[in-house]
Motif scaffolding. Structure first.
Motif: not given
Length: 269
Positions: A205-215, A196-201
């Motif tokens: 530039x925003x100083x934070x990259x995140x991803x997660x597996x689905x529950x 949702x919103x791409x695999x990498x959130x």
């Protein structure tokens, strides 16, 4: 209670709500990686008896302090994050709450009825944060009704007070030191990412990259029988330094908004 005891209790409980968590943790360990936890997230309702500030007290008492807050208009959520005053390696704590007044009278009444069933002594107990659903065994019909308005409300109804997710700090990984490498590794091993919103959130530039597996979809006992629904998930975060050379320790609301969807209901293919 010792800080380490609290986190061990939360971790043990958390793993039971997603078998993939222990598997992924072990996979990274087998690759020679050191696992450092970036942050732990919790969910609650905005009832003053169990709101963010009530949940946060268990962490305030062991040396944490408030750092920033976040608004999620579309999902009707509000959140705060906390950091330990002296231990920079301690995981950050992210606590969100559902703004019930933004929903139907039916949802508001349901939430109030749930909170009314919580033993009063639990409102001030440090054990609240891992006490699970302190109301009766859930009804699947109620879960579905809540889910029609808010996936968040429905998930919280079933699981109650517990760690919603832990987060691997990518900055401390060697071989898998980017979100791209982590995501590729997970997909190779057969895990499904929250796209949702791409695999990498987020972005450097925003100083934070995140991803997660689905529950993971796990069997849960409801009054009507056993139903398979999403449990908890694992998150991964990489932080960057700002123009002053300081590592960013906050969160990006628009990224967190999509990360919340890791527990949205889906049918396992």
């Amino acid at each position: 209670m010792k800080t380490s005891d609290i986190f061990e209790k939360l971790w043990s409980q958390y793993k039971r709500k997603n078998p993939a968590v222990a598997e992924i943790h072990e996979l990274f360990m087998q690759e020679g990686e050191t696992i450092i936890n970036d942050h732990i997230a919790f969910r609650t309702y905005d009832d003053k008896r169990i709101n963010i500030d009530v949940i946060a007290k268990a962490f305030i008492d062991i040396g944490y302090e408030y750092k920033a807050d976040y608004h999620f208009e579309q999902k009707h959520l509000y959140a705060k994050h906390f950091e330990h005053k002296t231990d920079k390696d301690a995981p950050k704590i992210f606590i969100s709450e559902l703004i019930c007044s933004k929903f139907s009278d039916s949802l508001q009444k349901s939430v109030k009825a749930l909170v009314d069933k919580i033993p009063k002594e639990m409102f001030t107990s440090p054990k609240l944060i891992w006490s699970g659903p302190l109301w009766n065994e859930p009804w699947f019909a109620t879960y579905e009704k809540l889910r029609s308005e808010s996936e968040y409300a429905a998930w919280l109804y079933v699981y109650g007070f517990c760690a919603n997710h832990f987060t691997i700090n990518i900055n401390h990984l060697n071989k898998y030191n980017t979100v791209e490498k982590v995501n590729s590794f997970l997909k190779e091993k057969g895990y499904t990412l929250n796209d949702s919103g791409g695999e990498i959130k987020g972005s450097p530039k925003e100083l934070l990259e995140q991803s997660s597996i689905k529950s993971a979809i796990i069997p849960v006992k409801f009054k009507e029988g056993i139903y398979n629904i999403p449990g908890c998930y694992y998150e991964f975060a990489r932080r960057y330094t700002d123009s002053n050379g300081d590592l960013y320790t906050g969160f990006i609301a628009k990224s967190a908004d999509k990360i919340f969807e890791s527990t949205d209901f889906y049918k396992k293919e």
